[in-house]
Structures are given as C-alpha cells and as structure tokens.
Write an enzyme that holds these catalytic residues in place. Structure first.
Site, PDB file in Angstrom:
ATOM      1  N   CYS A  43      -9.430  -0.758  -7.299  1.00 36.62           N
ATOM      2  CA  CYS A  43      -9.328  -0.593  -8.754  1.00 36.62           C
ATOM      3  C   CYS A  43      -9.954   0.726  -9.205  1.00 36.62           C
ATOM      4  CB  CYS A  43      -9.935  -1.805  -9.465  1.00 36.62           C
ATOM      5  SG  CYS A  43      -9.399  -1.897 -11.179  1.00 36.62           S
TER       6      CYS A  43
ATOM      7  N   HIS B 146      -6.370  -6.389  -7.176  1.00 40.20           N
ATOM      8  CA  HIS B 146      -7.623  -6.972  -6.702  1.00 40.20           C
ATOM      9  C   HIS B 146      -7.394  -7.914  -5.532  1.00 40.20           C
ATOM     10  CE1 HIS B 146     -10.397  -5.468  -9.801  1.00 40.20           C
ATOM     11  NE2 HIS B 146      -9.271  -5.338 -10.483  1.00 40.20           N
TER      12      HIS B 146
ATOM     13  N   GLU C 213      -9.514  -9.218  -3.786  1.00 39.10           N
ATOM     14  CA  GLU C 213     -10.533 -10.276  -3.783  1.00 39.10           C
ATOM     15  C   GLU C 213     -10.167 -11.398  -4.748  1.00 39.10           C
ATOM     16  OE1 GLU C 213     -10.757  -7.514  -5.403  1.00 39.10           O
ATOM     17  OE2 GLU C 213     -11.770  -7.800  -7.320  1.00 39.10           O
TER      18      GLU C 213
END
Lengths: 381, 560
Positions: free
Chosen positions: A265, A351, A353
């Site tokens: 990001c 993202h 994650e």
C-alpha cells in the site's frame, strides 16, 4: 438519542443520531463497501484523518472483540452508518460498538442515508467533512471546516507510526493459522518500517518463521538495516505519499543494500517515488473487500483483494525505472503491484494481509518469505 | 481464453414440470442462459417438456422443442439438430440426470456432442456421499463424522471416534443422530444426548430397520447454517457471489428456512474462514460455473463442517442472483463456452467485469411459501425434507423493512406480525412450535415476546440467534405501542412505524381507520418511500440496468 450532524465541504448536511462520543471532528470523508470487518477498519492506521462511512447498512451486529484490533487505537476521525446495532451477537464479543467508540472519544452518526452519501462521494470525489455530536449550528461547523487544513497536506504517518523500535512475536490466531504454505527454518530476521502497520502483517510474517523487528517511519537507513536483516517490509499507512520525502530518501538508500523487500500500500507507493516515479490522487479511492486484481506475471490470474487507498502509482512515471507493473486493478486499470527487473523487490497496492477482507492473496507472504530465505542462503549475511 | 470458435450450436435441457421442493428457479436460470449463449452468437436448441415456462417462448432460443424429457426423445433431437455442445447444469437435477444417461449410453460420443460446463465427474464427486466425504478429507475440509452401524460394537466404535475427537478438540461427542436404514417414514430414529439414550435408540432402531443397519452422524442441531454462492471459470479464477445466513439454524432444510443475505452475525474472521473453505471446495471439485456450498458453524467457536455442495445452478443460486443483481446463470453459461470471468461484462454496471464480488448495501430476506393452505391436513412441521413450494424475497435497507415486506408478500393474509388466532394458542403449543419449527414459527416467536418471554428464553427453545430475536422483540414492542392509538397518530409515531417497515394496511387495522387515511397522512408528512438501485456494487460505480427496491430513505434514485 441526541442529534448528530455530518456536514460536507460541498454544503450537504446530514442529520442523524449521535453515536460514540458527542464531540466534533474533521476529516476526509471516504466510504468502504466491505460488508464485514468494521473493527478491523476502525483500527486500521490507514484511516487516520478520515471520516469513514460504511455502505453496508447494519453495523455493530457482532460487537467488538479484544482480538480483532489492527493497531493499538481507533484510527478514524469519525464514523457514519445507516443503522447501529444495539444488541450484538457473537461468541467472541466483549463489548458493543457504541461504547467502544465512546470510550475512545470517536464521534459517529447513525441513521444516515449512506447510499446517498456514497453517491455524492462517487460523483464529486472524496471531500472534507465535519462530524459533530455537539449542539452546534451548521454554520459554525461549516466555519470550522473551511478553517481546517486539507487532508492531503498533513503527515499522518508520523502520528500513527510507533515512536520506537520493538520486536513483534505474536503469531496469527485461529482461524488465520491455516493458509501458510511456507515456513522459514531457521527463522528469518525481517525489519518492518512502520508507516502505520496493520498487526496482521506482523502476525502473518511471524507465523511464517520471521523474527520481526518494527522500526519507526523516520528511522534512517542505517537503523532499518541494523543487524543486517534478511528482508525488509515497508508497511501501509495513511495520507499522501508525496509529503513523505524523508521516507522516500530512506527507501532509496535501503534499496541499494539489495535485501529482499516487500512494499504494501503506502510502502508500494513510496517505492514508486524511490525509483523516480509519481503518485496521484484517485477520485474516490478503492476501499472495500471485493476489488479484482489481475496478476500480469502469473497467467493473468485474477484475485479478489482487500483495498484501502486514495492514491495510486502512475504507471508511466515508473516506466524504464527497473520497476515493472505486475498487477492491475480490473475495474479501472490502475497499478496494483510492481516487481523489479533485477532487484528482489515486490510491492502491492492491495492488502495481502486482508483483515478485513478476502485472504486470496495471503500467499504473497509465502512468496516474500521464500524469496528472503533463498537470498539468505545464497548471500551469507 | 476467449470464446471457443469450435462451438456453433448448443443444446440446453430445461427442467420439465415444476414439482414440490422446487420453485421456478430453473426456468429463470435457463432463460438467462439461453439469452447469454445467443449474445455470444451461438445458436441455441432448447428442449423442455413444460410449455408453461418463459424459456420455451419462441424468442428465447433458436429452436424450441417441447418434447418429453427422455433419453429417447433427446437422442432423436440430437440426431436431427447435431449440436456441438450440450449444457446440462442449468436444468436442475432433471437436466443433469439426462445428460449423464446420454453420456453413458454413448449418444454424445456417437453424435460428437461435447458436454459443456462442469465435467460429469465433478458432479458425481459432489453428489455421491462417499466420494464427497473422501474429497473433503483429502483437502482437509471437515465433514460431519458419520458411520453405518450393523451392531452395537459398531455404535461403540463410532462413539470412541467422536470421544477421541472430543479429547483432541474439546468438541462434545454428543448429541448424535441415529437413523435406521430402510424404515417406513424414518421411524425409530432419534437424537441421543447420552450413551444410555443412544443405546436405547440403537436397540430399537436395529429392530425396526429392515436391513439391521443404522446411520449414525454427529448432530449439528442449533449450529448456524451458512451458505456461499461461488463461481469458478476454466482458468481457475474463483469468486463469491454472496453468502447467506439461515434464520433457522441447522436442522431445517435451507429451502424451508428463512434466509438472510448477507450473513448478519459473522465477524470478518468467520466470514473469510468460510469463504476460503468454499473457494477451496469449488476448486477441488473443478466446477465450471456456479456452485452452492452449505456449511454449519458452531455458534460458540470457529468450528465448522461442510454439509453439502450443489454443483450446479440451484434454488439458492437463483435467490443469490436476484439478491445481488449478479446473473449467475448468465455468467455460468458463458464460462461453459470458454469465457473467463474477466472476459465477461457485468451486465448491471456495464462498465465493470463479472470478475468481482457483489457488495450489498441492503438486506435481503427470503421466506419460504408452504402449501399448507392447500394441503389442509398435512403436517406443518418443517425439518430436513423440504416442503416449501415457493418463496418470497424482499429487499430493504433494514432487516425490519425487509421482514415486513416479505411477510405481506407471502399472500397468506398476513400484513403484520400477529398471526390470526395465535393469541388463542396455549403456552404449551407456542413452546412446541418454537422448539419444533412449523411454517408459523416466525409468528410464534413474535407471540412469545408478546407474552413476555425474553430473548434468552426464546433462544433456548428455538436456537435462533439472539440477533434476529432482538430485532423481532423490538418490532413486537413497537407494535404494542402502536396499538395504543385509536384513530390517527402523530407524525413522529407514523414515521417510526414506517421506518420499522409497518405497512399502511396493517397500521389502519390496528388504529381502526381506513388504509387510504393512513396513506393520505403519509403523503402529507412526506413519508413516501424512496427507490434505490440494486447495482451489485453498493453505489461505487454508476449502473446502466439496475433494478429498484423501495425503502424509507432520504434520497430517491428513481427521479432525475
């Protein structure tokens, strides 16, 4: 219930019920289309300086739990929903959303036609807004809003980054413990530069056999590279990357060390700058759990990703820099990831994650850890 | 992987007559599929024995055969039309069974017809209990433990397995479901909560079963029942169309359950855990197109079991399609002829692609429609065998709004939450219906609150999640408040009533006034509904061909 107001820079006024703390806050108004994950969003440092509205209308249904924090605090400036649940239900819940916001001094407004608000942002672009649970006039709020500095001018990274180095040792918890396909043994030493890191990044690295050390956003290259880490992660974070000259300069230096690098990001956007590229502001950003990203390197596979960003790397600006666009957003063709032709660098705008959001790209952590482990073996530190 | 150039003519098998346990979902799916194939320039031959369908309208396909759905007739049509491909996954079980027979008899090989979409092998893997169990074990997805017992020793062995699991994971071994094999009407079975109970049921069961066999299975009664509609293309790209949560927990067929989309009581961790599992399953099965995955989730932990997979367009996918605006059958048909998800346009926005996951900014509620008004003496209890013959679906920005719309759409003479005559029910009857659901359980829950029961008590009896119960309790409380008025109320009250989804007819009844009087008052106070788009993307993108739902909201998108 007391009344709250949301006033936008274009003059639109929404009234509703005051939730959270009855205070006044100013921020950039953005929307997220995810249908679950409000606690993860509220505690995601990338929302610093922003007033978050959720397009899904029923919020608070499963309460708040001690486990789903993505940072140590609630990061949003304000919270806008259609309907706040007054009776949550979930086995992990330890409290209600309203009390959670109240305790941390975050104002919110419920009863808003959030679809109307979203349509305004969609057509006019993101804009500043003021949210207030206090008994003040619209005019007074408008005045406050005009006097406030614009979101894009503030360095929020400094606000959210930890002020010190610290080790992270907590692995992912159930049910996040299932997808790891690679485990480094012996452990790898990975340094994470904290621009506003989400805890799940640290947890996923730890779960894959990384000893994680976190350093502040303004740590000089010498500190980032202290102890010759096997790999380096540049984290996500809030705000306009163009403001972060100090981070870009550090990154330029760190890159020269040739260690494997993962940029996520904001970390991805800054990498664009570090290689002489540029970023620009998107009209209303990408925030949600349903963004399709096409992998240009591996067979054109499409993955559904979690996203939260208002800026994007200008593809043309990095052409010829050694960075190559590896992923694009299928909806608008914007840059979603880059790799370097010769250096072990991988970056992504989405993202991997997740938390909240789909876990389709969690394998990126496996790839980064494998890359880092391979390099360690070939170049003894 | 663009559209295949070797396909010119495709045969689609319809689903024949509509039977109990089916809605008209296959007509809906088949119609979409025919249009979708023709959009790609393919010539479509449709066979269906049921002329009372939309799909047999002469403008839906290039050739329509209204003929019996038998191997013999289909063979003759294939011989005459010589299609390049056959698409069987859109006509429900009928279409699938026929395609299997045509393949096994060698008809498809003889006329060089390719089966399009999901391979038959994948379908068998999904539908055959043992195959499916083996596949799930191979990919590490849990299915409920089960065994066939022929003696008390087998029963003991099965319990030893469950007790082992209990020691390992903490999940209690009991309750266990016992079903004797081959008995009339499934008599002699039961749910055992202790060894003594299990022993008694087993002894009785062995006596009643004609084959001396019992089917034993871990009992998941009361677990949350969650469904995911997923899609996969030939390049292995996978997406979720939506997930759904059953208001009625495990134990009631999802076709007989009230269903809400998206799920309401799942955290992101739970949502993603089950989503990940569903995608893993559709990949392992190798589905080309859509598939429905049903899961049971422990309300008190992250434990879950995969219950069932429908490897084709189903009743649930028709619901998911209408709920999200994502045309599952249309996209599935295109996948079957070689297109990838990222090569198919999103037909609603016309500016994004079919490769994304719909974001809902509203709530969708489905209530089954049972035929008990026609079959007066039928047993109204609902369970694992579907009894509904249709369903209604309502969309609104709130649960309350969607629920109230759905109830009055049932056309059972109900405009609100008070079932006619329910106040005469004894407490015992009420509790019985809360425990053992009938078509009237929703109204029984409301009546229980009217009689002063609290959320916890009703939850104990029904296992319905407290989130739903609290919503109903609040609605009942508001209903009692509204009943106090005789004659027309003040503006604030009417506003509250409308925002909670109460309709004019219901309000007029309660207040002893005429419906037009309520409507006139609503107009006077600006309480008309607004209309909003179902646009697949929660307003993130502009849309070209959305549809609308009404709601009590600020902005009306129908004007301007």
């Amino acid at each position: 219930m007391a009344e709250a107001k949301l006033v936008l820079a274009d003059g639109t006024v929404f009234t509703g019920a005051s939730i959270g703390a009855p205070v006044t806050q100013i921020g950039e108004v953005v929307f997220n289309t995810g249908m679950t994950g409000y606690q993860e969003m509220l505690t995601d440092p990338s929302y610093r300086g922003q007033i978050l509205t959720l397009t899904y209308p029923l919020i608070g249904n499963y309460g708040i739990t001690d486990e789903d924090w993505e940072s140590g605090e609630v990061q949003v400036r304000g919270f806008v929903v259609k309907q706040l649940c007054d009776r949550h239900s979930n086995w992990r819940a330890t409290g209600a959303l309203d009390a959670f916001l109240q305790k941390r001094g975050i104002p919110g407004i419920a009863g808003v036609d959030t679809r109307m608000l979203t349509r305004i942002i969609r057509s006019h672009g993101v804009m500043m807004g003021v949210i207030s649970g206090e008994d003040v006039s619209v005019e007074a709020l408008q005045r406050q809003l005009t006097e406030a500095p614009n979101y894009g001018l503030i360095d929020y990274v400094k606000e959210v980054s930890a002020g010190r180095n610290y080790p992270w040792a907590e692995p992912v918890q159930e049910p996040y413990d299932t997808l790891a396909r690679y485990h480094a043994d012996p452990p790898l030493r990975v340094t994470v530069v904290d621009y506003g890191v989400k805890r799940n990044i640290l947890r996923l690295l730890t779960s894959r056999g990384c000893r994680v050390r976190v350093v502040p956003c303004d740590a000089p290259a010498a500190v980032v590279l202290e102890g010759a880490p096997d790999g380096i992660v540049f984290s996500p974070g809030p705000g306009d990357p163009a403001n972060l000259g100090y981070a870009i300069r550090t990154m330029e230096e760190v890159v020269r060390a040739g260690r494997p690098i993962l940029g996520i990001c904001l970390g991805h956007q800054l990498m664009g700058w570090a290689f002489g590229g540029k970023t620009y502001k998107l009209k209303f950003g990408h925030r949600g759990s349903n963004h399709p990203v096409k992998d240009l390197v591996r067979n054109g596979a499409v993955h559904i990703t979690a996203q939260n960003h208002g800026y994007a790397v200008d593809a043309e600006s990095v052409a010829g820099s050694g960075l190559r666009v590896s992923h694009i957003n299928l909806n608008d063709g914007t840059v979603e990831g880059m790799v370097h032709d010769t250096l072990p660098i991988m970056t992504m705008q989405f993202h991997p994650e997740a938390s909240g959001g789909p876990r389709d790209t969690e394998y990126m952590f496996d790839e980064f850890v494998r890359l880092t482990a391979d390099r360690r073996m070939s170049t003894p530190a | 992987m663009p559209l295949r150039t070797d396909l010119h003519k495709v045969m689609v098998i319809g689903s024949g007559p509509i039977v109990i346990g089916q809605a008209a979902e296959f007509d809906y799916a088949g119609t979409q599929a025919c249009r979708s194939l023709r959009e790609e320039g393919l010539s479509v031959v449709l066979v269906n024995s049921n002329p009372a369908t939309i799909m047999t309208d002469t403008n839906m396909a290039d050739k329509v055969y209204v003929e019996p759905l038998t191997v013999e007739f289909l063979t003759r049509i294939i011989a005459k039309e010589r299609p390049d491909g056959l698409l069987p996954t859109l006509g429900g079980q009928t279409g699938l069974n026929l395609a299997t027979k045509l393949a096994k008899k060698g008809v498809l090989d003889e006329y060089n017809v390719e089966l399009l979409g999901t391979p038959l092998e994948s379908i068998e893997k999904a539908e055959d209990r043992e195959h499916f169990k083996a596949l799930m074990q191979a990919i590490g997805e849990p299915v409920p433990e089960s065994a066939i017992a022929e003696s008390m020793t087998d029963v003991k062995e099965f319990m030893a397995e469950l007790e082992d699991a209990e020691a390992r994971t903490g999940l209690p071994a009991y309750p266990v479901i016992v079903r004797p094999a081959y008995t009339l009407g499934g008599t002699g079975g039961g749910i055992a909560y202790t060894w003594d109970e299990l022993h008694d049921i087993a002894v009785r069961g062995f006596r009643m079963s004609m084959t001396q066999q019992l089917l034993l299975e871990r009992c998941l009664l009361g677990w949350k029942e969650i469904e995911y509609e997923v899609m996969r293309d030939g390049a292995d790209n996978c997406i979720t169309i939506c997930n759904m949560e059953n208001f009625d927990p495990m134990g009631i067929h999802t076709g007989d359950s009230i269903v809400i989309a998206p799920s309401q009581t799942l955290t992101d961790k739970e949502y993603q855990m089950l989503r990940t599992a569903s995608l893993k399953i559709i990949r392992a099965l190798g589905i080309w197109g859509g598939c429905n995955v049903q899961l049971a989730l422990d309300p008190m932990s992250y434990r879950y079991y995969v219950i069932e997979v429908n490897p084709r367009v189903s009743r649930s996918s028709a619901l998911a399609s209408k709920a999200t605006g994502y045309p599952i059958a249309r996209v599935a048909a295109k996948i079957a002829v070689g297109l990838r998800l990222d090569e198919i346009q999103n037909a609603v926005t016309k500016r994004t692609l079919a490769c994304f996951e719909p974001a809902l900014d509203y709530v969708v509620l489905k209530i089954p429609r049972w035929p008990f008004d026609k079959f007066n003496f039928a047993d109204r209890r609902v369970g694992t065998q579907m009894k509904a013959t249709g369903e209604v679906m309502a969309i609104d920005r709130t649960f309350e709004g969607a629920l109230m719309k759905a109830v009055r759409s049932l056309e059972i003479g109900q405009y609100g939450l008070t079932l006619k005559g329910i106040s005469e029910w004894t407490d015992m009857k009420l509790e019985e219906v809360l425990m053992h659901a009938t078509d009237q359980r929703l109204f029984a829950v409301c009546e229980a609150f009217r009689r002063g029961m609290d959320v916890e008590e009703v939850h104990q009896l029904s296992a319905i999640d407290p989130w739903f119960l609290k919503k109903l309790k609040d609605l009942v409380a508001l209903e009692s408040e509204l009943r106090v008025f005789k004659g027309l109320p003040d503006e604030a009250t009417l506003r509250r009533a409308k925002q909670a989804g109460f309709n004019d007819h219901n309000l007029a009844e309660m207040w002893g006034v005429k419906e037009p009087e309520v409507r006139a008052l609503r107009k006077q106070w600006g309480l008309q509904p607004a209309y909003k788009y179902v646009d697949t993307c929660a307003a993130e993108f502009e849309s070209e061909t959305p549809y609308f739902y009404s709601t009590q909201e600020q902005e009306n998108e129908l004007v301007g």
